[in-house]
Design an enzyme around this catalytic site. Structure first.
Site, PDB file in Angstrom:
ATOM      1  N   ASP A  11       0.860  -1.183   0.000  1.00  0.00           N
ATOM      2  CA  ASP A  11       0.000   0.000   0.000  1.00  0.00           C
ATOM      3  C   ASP A  11       0.902   1.242   0.000  1.00  0.00           C
ATOM      4  O   ASP A  11       1.104   1.863   1.021  1.00  0.00           O
ATOM      5  CB  ASP A  11      -0.942  -0.002   1.219  1.00  0.00           C
ATOM      6  N   HIS A 246       9.876  -0.654   8.542  1.00  0.00           N
ATOM      7  CA  HIS A 246       8.938  -1.793   8.567  1.00  0.00           C
ATOM      8  C   HIS A 246       9.009  -2.642   7.285  1.00  0.00           C
ATOM      9  O   HIS A 246       9.386  -3.807   7.321  1.00  0.00           O
ATOM     10  CB  HIS A 246       7.498  -1.287   8.700  1.00  0.00           C
TER      11      HIS A 246
HETATM   12 CA    CA Z   1       2.919  -0.932   3.908  1.00  0.00          CA
END
Ligand code: CA
Length: 319
Positions: A11, A246
């Site tokens: 995303d 992340h």
């Molecule tokens: Ca992401």
């Protein structure tokens, strides 16, 4: 040995943009496609951002497909205000990149994933770094791919630390706990790169300055985009001396699992009110000798950061 093939399901998002750069810059893998997801941004925006980032990096042969635009239990999705704060309203730190020359693919991202699993099997690495909605749908449509895909390494969840949306849940899992539960309780083997390890893998302005100093389009754009993220982290996570890597950590671990130390566990995701979205051991399968999730619980952040900088800087210097 055949070259490993990688699919990112993300995303895009600032750390997603760094994940794309890691995959493009890594020498030992062929990025064969990106599946756009909703999350940090709406699905169309995420797909367009992925195209722009690929073009910036000279990776104009990587197709971008769209996945689902909302969770498996809703028919609509709105970006959370905190996502817009961390990633910018456009998802890439309000940096205006040129419109991509290429278009999004018309095939669905879920069908692309199923076809790639059939074609590449054990040579396929899937790295979901957004909600699990697309992977859960693929497993529902073609359950046999659980045994076919060679490596699934996802960014999401929190086992030994608190969540970042509620004390129980991490942002990607929170978007679609039902889908995440379907994935983690399926026969699919996966590696979890959660907040346990990503909050210990940080990037600072010292590194973004190195990109800026390259004086290239990609170096400057990535420095601007990631500085926005570091600024946001100072507001939302003031205790951390940098921003968390992340999504790119998940890509790194998929290629070199030795970056993390792990725990083998059968997991589930709770869907009850109160603790909704918690990634935790599944009581019902706690004593099964076979486990399907390998959870990262510690990380060699120094060695990872060196690799991360070598891949990204090596790419930015050329573009
Ligand atoms: Ca992401």
């Amino acid at each position: 040995m055949a070259t490993k093939k990688m699919i990112l399901d993300l995303d895009t998002g600032i750390d997603d943009a760094m994940a794309i750069a890691y995959a493009v810059g890594a020498p030992d893998v062929d990025l064969i496609g990106i599946i756009g997801s909703y999350g940090n941004v709406l699905v169309e925006q995420g797909g367009k951002n992925a195209l722009k980032i690929l073009e910036l990096l000279g990776a104009i042969d990587v197709p971008v497909y769209l996945g689902n635009g909302h969770s498996s239990t809703t028919d609509h999705f709105d970006v959370m205000p905190i996502s817009a704060q961390i990633h910018g309203k456009n998802g890439i730190g309000e940096v205006e990149l040129p419109e991509a020359k290429r278009q999004l693919e018309t095939t669905s991202g879920v069908d692309f994933l199923i076809d790639a699993a059939k074609q590449y099997g054990k040579d396929l690495i899937l790295v979901p770094t957004g909600p699990m909605t697309n992977l859960a749908e693929a497993l529902e449509k073609a359950p046999e791919i659980a045994d076919e895909i060679g490596n699934v390494t996802f960014m999401g969840g929190a086992l030994t630390v608190e969540g970042n949306v509620t004390p129980y849940t991490e942002a990607n899992i929170n978007q679609d706990p039902e889908a995440a539960n379907a994935v983690l309780t399926s026969p699919l083997k996966s590696t979890m790169v959660g907040l346990d390890v990503t909050l210990r893998t940080l990037l600072t302005r010292k590194e973004t300055q190195q990109w800026r100093d390259l004086n290239t389009k990609a170096g400057t754009a990535f420095a601007d985009i990631v500085d926005y993220y570091i600024d946001a982290y100072e507001v939302t996570n003031g205790q951390l001396p940098g921003c968390a890597l992340h999504d790119p950590l998940a890509v790194g671990v998929s290629l070199d699992p030795s970056f993390i130390t792990t725990l083998n566990l059968n997991m589930k995701v709770t869907t009850d009110e109160g603790t909704r979205g918690r990634t935790i051991g599944d009581q019902a399968r706690l004593n099964d000798p076979e486990t399907n999730v390998t959870v990262g619980i510690n990380v060699d952040a120094d060695r990872y950061l060196k690799t991360f900088m070598s891949y990204l800087t090596g790419l930015f210097v050329k573009h």
